[in-house]
Design a protein around this motif. Structure first.
Motif, PDB file in Angstrom:
ATOM      1  N   MET A 115      56.012  77.282  29.766  1.00 56.41           N
ATOM      2  CA  MET A 115      55.793  75.837  29.678  1.00 56.41           C
ATOM      3  C   MET A 115      54.416  75.442  30.212  1.00 56.41           C
ATOM      4  O   MET A 115      53.763  74.547  29.676  1.00 56.41           O
ATOM      5  CB  MET A 115      56.904  75.089  30.422  1.00 56.41           C
ATOM      6  N   ARG A 116      53.979  76.126  31.252  1.00 52.64           N
ATOM      7  CA  ARG A 116      52.627  75.849  31.743  1.00 52.64           C
ATOM      8  C   ARG A 116      51.595  76.315  30.723  1.00 52.64           C
ATOM      9  O   ARG A 116      50.573  75.653  30.518  1.00 52.64           O
ATOM     10  CB  ARG A 116      52.397  76.549  33.097  1.00 52.64           C
ATOM     11  N   ARG A 117      51.856  77.426  30.059  1.00 50.07           N
ATOM     12  CA  ARG A 117      50.932  77.907  29.029  1.00 50.07           C
ATOM     13  C   ARG A 117      50.834  76.895  27.891  1.00 50.07           C
ATOM     14  O   ARG A 117      49.764  76.717  27.287  1.00 50.07           O
ATOM     15  CB  ARG A 117      51.398  79.258  28.486  1.00 50.07           C
ATOM     16  N   GLN A 118      51.954  76.217  27.612  1.00 50.98           N
ATOM     17  CA  GLN A 118      51.968  75.205  26.555  1.00 50.98           C
ATOM     18  C   GLN A 118      51.446  73.855  27.031  1.00 50.98           C
ATOM     19  O   GLN A 118      51.408  72.904  26.253  1.00 50.98           O
ATOM     20  CB  GLN A 118      53.395  75.044  26.019  1.00 50.98           C
ATOM     21  N   GLY A 119      51.055  73.777  28.309  1.00 48.70           N
ATOM     22  CA  GLY A 119      50.501  72.536  28.837  1.00 48.70           C
ATOM     23  C   GLY A 119      51.537  71.493  29.209  1.00 48.70           C
ATOM     24  O   GLY A 119      51.213  70.299  29.325  1.00 48.70           O
ATOM     25  N   ARG A 120      52.797  71.907  29.425  1.00 47.00           N
ATOM     26  CA  ARG A 120      53.862  70.975  29.776  1.00 47.00           C
ATOM     27  C   ARG A 120      53.763  70.575  31.252  1.00 47.00           C
ATOM     28  O   ARG A 120      53.291  71.348  32.096  1.00 47.00           O
ATOM     29  CB  ARG A 120      55.226  71.602  29.527  1.00 47.00           C
ATOM     30  N   ASP A 121      54.249  69.379  31.545  1.00 45.55           N
ATOM     31  CA  ASP A 121      54.258  68.861  32.915  1.00 45.55           C
ATOM     32  C   ASP A 121      55.562  69.315  33.589  1.00 45.55           C
ATOM     33  O   ASP A 121      56.632  68.736  33.359  1.00 45.55           O
ATOM     34  CB  ASP A 121      54.168  67.335  32.891  1.00 45.55           C
ATOM     35  N   VAL A 122      55.451  70.344  34.397  1.00 48.40           N
ATOM     36  CA  VAL A 122      56.620  70.959  35.027  1.00 48.40           C
ATOM     37  C   VAL A 122      56.426  71.015  36.534  1.00 48.40           C
ATOM     38  O   VAL A 122      55.335  71.323  37.024  1.00 48.40           O
ATOM     39  CB  VAL A 122      56.853  72.397  34.492  1.00 48.40           C
ATOM     40  N   TYR A 156      51.291  76.373  41.597  1.00 44.92           N
ATOM     41  CA  TYR A 156      51.620  77.543  40.790  1.00 44.92           C
ATOM     42  C   TYR A 156      51.178  77.266  39.353  1.00 44.92           C
ATOM     43  O   TYR A 156      51.773  76.458  38.646  1.00 44.92           O
ATOM     44  CB  TYR A 156      53.121  77.841  40.840  1.00 44.92           C
ATOM     45  N   ARG A 157      50.093  77.903  38.964  1.00 42.32           N
ATOM     46  CA  ARG A 157      49.555  77.750  37.609  1.00 42.32           C
ATOM     47  C   ARG A 157      49.332  76.280  37.252  1.00 42.32           C
ATOM     48  O   ARG A 157      49.591  75.842  36.124  1.00 42.32           O
ATOM     49  CB  ARG A 157      50.460  78.424  36.584  1.00 42.32           C
ATOM     50  N   GLY A 158      48.886  75.520  38.244  1.00 42.95           N
ATOM     51  CA  GLY A 158      48.618  74.114  38.019  1.00 42.95           C
ATOM     52  C   GLY A 158      49.830  73.210  38.149  1.00 42.95           C
ATOM     53  O   GLY A 158      49.725  71.994  37.969  1.00 42.95           O
TER      54      GLY A 158
END
Length: 423
Positions: A29-36, A52-54
């Protein structure tokens, strides 16, 4: 849209498939740019906020309702996706007006004994109740089965009173756990009622788990059957040659009774194939799992064809299994079975019991084989067949049932968006 992922324990732990799965979906989800945002739980200490990964990662040392409520209120997500602390997450979500999506990673979501298995290690098909569950819960309590004939005669209200009374006393070996079983069953039933009435959507990775939950009162309209996705390997290695019956079977996962390793080992031990091998990759974490592993090593230690590798980091599994042939799973119940997906992704056919998750991924005789659960002889016979016929098996078909993690996460995001329309 901001989504809060409530992880299964320590976010960085690789103890169980559920923990690995949560990290996989957060990474994607972070790779896809999702707000998690992630909430993780550690054994002790104060809450710590990390990057963690932004994404914000909160590691909590206290998992009580008040601490989690305050943290969720501060995060202010649009959707909560709970992989643990499910009842608490639902209560908090309702109080704050936030929809809650739950993934059921194992049968313990509805089963007071935690496994959704009956006393014969078969997938349970009865509804949970004090009468139906007492024997199974006592079975998992030291000394419990010995006193089951007596405890089953106690009226439920008397058994509950006994538990409340014992709670006020210092801990008494055997007596306190056995005396508290009725309260444990009642607490699980109450938690399940909270989940069924309060969750917005329930994700079941396999049909058997979905059927068990709906049979126990979960509205069918809330259930979504969605098999897990996994990160795919960069390349599928060439399938290693098979010569003169030298098939290398392998298992990847926890060394745990519910994984049916005693059945797998007994089947392989009986197999008349001197050149075959069975490789076991995984570790035991709890005291009961370590005792179980010790018994298995003692019983089958003389069979030199059985190789114990111990626990291996997830990213190293693909490389270690590259030269093995057939993944093997003898679990009694699998909500999904990430080890099955990982093997198929490498082009390895899988021999598995009909344990719920296996049927979602394996087409018998096409990309693997399915045998009855808890039946060492049936598994031995299938192993014997594989040893003699694997050289004719079309291993190119193994990968076709695997769901890529990016596809899976896009489907999850669609589910989150749909839940917002239900408020």
């Amino acid at each position: 849209m901001k989504v809060l992922q409530i992880a299964s324990g320590d976010f960085f732990s690789t103890y169980g498939g559920g923990q690995v799965y949560v990290k996989n979906i957060v990474d994607e989800m972070r790779r896809q740019g999702r707000d998690v945002t992630v909430v993780s739980f550690l054994p002790d200490g104060e809450a710590v906020r990390k990057d963690y990964r932004g994404a914000d990662l909160y590691e909590m040392g206290h998992d009580d309702h008040e601490s989690l409520f305050r943290l969720v209120e501060e995060i202010a997500p649009d959707v909560i996706h709970a992989h643990s602390h499910k009842g608490m997450a639902v209560q908090i979500g309702r109080a704050l007006g936030i929809p809650v999506v739950i993934t059921s990673h194992h049968g313990g979501i509805v089963c007071p004994a935690g496994t959704l298995l009956d006393c014969r290690d078969r997938i349970c098909t009865t509804t949970a109740s004090h009468r139906h569950c007492l024997r199974c819960v006592l079975r998992n309590t030291r000394g419990g089965l010995a006193v089951y004939p007596l405890m089953r005669l106690l009226p439920r209200r008397v058994y509950l009173s006994l538990g409340r009374w014992l709670d006020r006393l210092p801990f008494i070996l055997f007596v306190t756990p056995i005396g508290g079983v009725a309260r444990h069953i009642a607490a699980k039933a109450e938690e399940w009622r909270t989940i069924t009435t309060g969750c917005t959507r329930m994700i079941a990775p396999c049909r058997r788990l979905a059927e068990a939950m709906t049979a126990n009162g979960l509205p069918k309209g809330k259930v979504i059957i969605l098999p897990h996705g996994i990160p795919l390997p960069k390349a599928v290695p060439h399938f290693p040659p098979v010569t003169e019956g030298g098939v290398r079977f392998f298992y990847v996962g926890r060394i745990s009774y519910v994984k049916g390793l005693h059945t797998l080992l007994e089947a392989f031990h009986r197999l008349d194939a001197p050149r075959a091998e069975l490789h076991l990759i995984g570790g035991a974490a709890t005291k009961s799992e370590r005792r179980y592993e010790t018994r298995l090593r003692r019983r089958y230690g003389a069979d030199e064809r059985i190789v114990w590798h111990g626990k291996v980091r997830p990213e190293e599994v693909y490389k270690m299994t590259e030269n093995f042939h057939v993944s093997s799973s003898a679990a009694f119940l699998e909500a999904f079975g990430l080890n099955i997906s990982e093997a198929l992704a490498l082009g390895k056919p899988v021999l598995a019991t009909r344990n719920g998750g296996a049927e979602m991924q394996i087409e018998d005789g096409v990309n693997g084989w399915l045998v009855p659960s808890n039946d060492a002889e049936a598994m031995r016979q299938k192993m014997d067949e594989i040893v003699h016929t694997l050289h004719t098996f079309d291993t190119r078909l193994a990968t076709r049932a695997v769901v890529p993690i990016d596809t899976h996460c896009r489907k999850l995001w669609e589910i989150y968006e749909q839940t917002l329309t239900l408020l």
